[in-house]
Design a protein around this motif. Structure first.
Motif, PDB file in Angstrom:
ATOM      1  N   ALA A 219      -7.820  25.296 -18.499  1.00 28.21           N
ATOM      2  CA  ALA A 219      -8.762  25.312 -18.328  1.00 28.21           C
ATOM      3  C   ALA A 219      -9.554  24.709 -17.517  1.00 28.21           C
ATOM      4  N   ILE A 220      -8.943  24.484 -16.576  1.00 21.94           N
ATOM      5  CA  ILE A 220      -9.475  23.918 -14.757  1.00 21.94           C
ATOM      6  C   ILE A 220      -9.885  25.695 -14.045  1.00 21.94           C
ATOM      7  N   ASP A 221      -9.417  25.989 -14.729  1.00 22.32           N
ATOM      8  CA  ASP A 221      -9.533  27.234 -13.698  1.00 22.32           C
ATOM      9  C   ASP A 221     -11.416  27.928 -14.372  1.00 22.32           C
ATOM     10  N   MET A 273       1.037  10.047 -15.971  1.00 20.89           N
ATOM     11  CA  MET A 273       2.098  10.850 -16.470  1.00 20.89           C
ATOM     12  C   MET A 273       2.551  11.397 -18.367  1.00 20.89           C
ATOM     13  N   THR A 274       2.193  10.791 -19.491  1.00 18.09           N
ATOM     14  CA  THR A 274       2.123  10.879 -20.441  1.00 18.09           C
ATOM     15  C   THR A 274       0.847  11.421 -20.507  1.00 18.09           C
ATOM     16  N   ASN A 275       0.026  10.639 -19.965  1.00 21.25           N
ATOM     17  CA  ASN A 275      -1.919  11.024 -20.378  1.00 21.25           C
ATOM     18  C   ASN A 275      -2.591  12.329 -20.361  1.00 21.25           C
ATOM     19  N   ALA A 276      -1.595  12.698 -19.174  1.00 19.30           N
ATOM     20  CA  ALA A 276      -1.892  13.877 -18.341  1.00 19.30           C
ATOM     21  C   ALA A 276      -1.552  15.163 -18.543  1.00 19.30           C
ATOM     22  N   ILE A 277      -0.029  15.181 -19.169  1.00 16.35           N
ATOM     23  CA  ILE A 277       0.199  16.106 -20.099  1.00 16.35           C
ATOM     24  C   ILE A 277      -0.586  16.758 -21.112  1.00 16.35           C
ATOM     25  N   ALA A 278      -0.692  15.311 -22.269  1.00 16.38           N
ATOM     26  CA  ALA A 278      -1.920  15.123 -23.523  1.00 16.38           C
ATOM     27  C   ALA A 278      -2.696  15.648 -23.325  1.00 16.38           C
ATOM     28  N   GLU A 279      -2.762  15.370 -22.216  1.00 20.83           N
ATOM     29  CA  GLU A 279      -4.898  16.088 -21.943  1.00 20.83           C
ATOM     30  C   GLU A 279      -4.184  17.609 -21.619  1.00 20.83           C
ATOM     31  N   GLY A 280      -3.446  17.509 -21.245  1.00 17.72           N
ATOM     32  CA  GLY A 280      -3.608  19.236 -19.934  1.00 17.72           C
ATOM     33  C   GLY A 280      -3.521  19.939 -21.767  1.00 17.72           C
ATOM     34  N   GLU A 281      -2.524  19.936 -22.537  1.00 18.32           N
ATOM     35  CA  GLU A 281      -1.808  20.712 -23.396  1.00 18.32           C
ATOM     36  C   GLU A 281      -2.513  20.668 -24.514  1.00 18.32           C
ATOM     37  N   SER A 282      -3.882  19.352 -24.370  1.00 20.53           N
ATOM     38  CA  SER A 282      -4.715  20.036 -25.990  1.00 20.53           C
ATOM     39  C   SER A 282      -5.876  20.706 -25.944  1.00 20.53           C
ATOM     40  N   HIS A 285      -5.816  25.998 -25.042  1.00 16.83           N
ATOM     41  CA  HIS A 285      -5.551  27.154 -26.395  1.00 16.83           C
ATOM     42  C   HIS A 285      -7.402  27.224 -26.828  1.00 16.83           C
ATOM     43  N   ASP A 286      -8.316  26.805 -26.408  1.00 17.46           N
ATOM     44  CA  ASP A 286      -9.345  27.250 -26.586  1.00 17.46           C
ATOM     45  C   ASP A 286      -9.894  28.009 -25.566  1.00 17.46           C
ATOM     46  N   VAL A 287     -10.184  27.836 -24.425  1.00 19.92           N
ATOM     47  CA  VAL A 287     -10.607  28.266 -23.787  1.00 19.92           C
ATOM     48  C   VAL A 287      -9.847  29.471 -23.245  1.00 19.92           C
ATOM     49  N   MET A 288      -8.271  29.792 -23.790  1.00 23.30           N
ATOM     50  CA  MET A 288      -8.042  31.236 -23.562  1.00 23.30           C
ATOM     51  C   MET A 288      -8.278  31.391 -25.059  1.00 23.30           C
ATOM     52  N   ALA A 289      -8.828  31.381 -25.990  1.00 19.88           N
ATOM     53  CA  ALA A 289      -9.269  31.783 -27.108  1.00 19.88           C
ATOM     54  C   ALA A 289     -10.881  32.947 -26.898  1.00 19.88           C
TER      55      ALA A 289
END
Length: 356
Positions: A219-221, A273-282, A285-289
């Motif tokens: 998503a960042i790339d 730390m919690t917020n960042a990993i949750a945002e990243g994980e969310s 998949h949409d980008v990869m799809a």
């Protein structure tokens, strides 16, 4: 005592009280001027520190605030550590891997090839010796900073390539943007590596200054447009299974903060730390799809290449362990991971094969 005299005494007492109270209130207030290494528009990479800056005044009743300076606006990303330590600014947000040229062990507090995933990293950091060693590294090297882990993301992609990489020979002679300890692995495999900021990667790929690049999560790339030039995106991110980001605070400034503001800052960073990993994980998949629609081929490294990366990493570790503090940190992390393996091997379901 006359009424006038009592009034004068009361006024004098109030004035004296105010003269004591005002400085104490002022001392409770802190403005953290914070240059950042990553643009705050980048999800899970730059957004966490922006979120922290929004929470601090709410949590502290406006006694603790943060003003963010985008990359290069006040301090260039590679200069953040020195700027905070010297007091040029009182805080800064980056990742410790940027300082591995000054302190070899710094990379171990950022991302470790074939290293811990986010949950394991957090366990070692907060309930093992990680955080203690993290601060000890800066203290031993003479940096006047307090370090707070303030964001973490899960695996990155392994890189964007303009041509398929199917065997070791395909790597030789490539010029590639690569970060941290993984760069040492790639260099041993015949890759020329450079570490350039995210905002400069697209231009370097477009002009042919580099042949390939890794940077962050899909998503960042995507925000940076790598898919427009390099059409082969490789997984898994063996070099960065998780990445920690740090808030550095000048120690003198930290010492002047009230205990309440210190606690608020520490707790907000831990929440980040919690917020960042949750945002990243969310959002990955949409980008990869949509990769195929963008002409991108998602590839998973074959066993030969993954074994090559792992065996080469083992060689790099032995070389890096010549530095005493690197050896100290790596040994401690490895001991923790050896214990964690018993839990991980029994508690988690086997991973499914990738559906690419």
């Amino acid at each position: 005592m006359t009424k006038l005299a009592r009034t004068a005494v009361t006024a004098a007492a109030l004035t004296a009280a105010m003269s004591v109270a005002v400085p104490a209130t002022a001392a409770d207030k802190t403005l953290l001027k914070t240059p950042v290494a990553f643009g705050t528009h980048l999800p899970a990479l730059g957004t966490p520190i922006k979120w922290v800056s929004e929470q601090l005044p709410v949590m502290s009743g406006n006694k603790l605030k943060m003003k963010i300076y985008e990359p290069g606006k006040l301090v260039a990303p590679p200069e953040i550590l020195e700027a905070v330590s010297s007091g040029k600014v009182n805080s800064g947000y980056a990742t410790a891997g940027y300082w591995q040229g000054k302190m070899p062990a710094a990379a171990l507090f950022s991302a470790v090839p074939f290293g811990p995933e986010a949950g394991e990293y957090l366990a070692w950091m907060y309930f093992g010796n990680g955080l203690k060693l993290y601060q000890e590294m800066y203290d031993t090297a003479g940096y006047n900073v307090k370090v707070l882990p303030c964001a973490i993301i899960s695996p990155e992609t392994s890189g964007w390539f303009k041509k398929p990489i199917e065997k070791p020979e395909d790597l030789k002679g490539l010029n590639m943007r690569f970060f941290g300890l993984g760069a040492s692995v790639m260099e041993k495999l015949g890759v020329g590596t450079v570490q350039i900021p995210g905002g400069e990667i697209f231009g370097a790929l477009e002009k042919g200054a580099i042949d390939a690049s890794e940077f962050s999560q899909p998503a960042i790339d995507q925000r940076l447009g790598f898919h427009k030039i390099a059409k082969y995106n490789y997984f898994p991110g063996w070099h960065q299974q998780s990445t920690v980001f740090e808030l550095l605070v000048n120690k003198d400034a930290w010492g002047k903060m009230s205990e309440a503001n210190q606690a608020i800052l520490e707790t907000t960073c831990k929440a980040s730390m919690t917020n960042a990993i949750a945002e990243g994980e969310s959002m990955q998949h949409d980008v990869m799809a949509k990769a195929k629609a963008n002409g991108v081929e998602i590839r998973y490294w074959n066993n030969e290449m993954l074994s090559l990366f792992k065996n080469t990493w083992d060689q790099v570790v032995e070389e890096k362990k010549q530095d005493a503090f690197f050896n100290k940190v790596y040994t401690d992390m490895s001991n923790f991971r050896d214990g964690y393996d018993l839990w991980e091997a029994n508690a988690f379901l086997p991973r499914p094969q990738p559906n690419l």
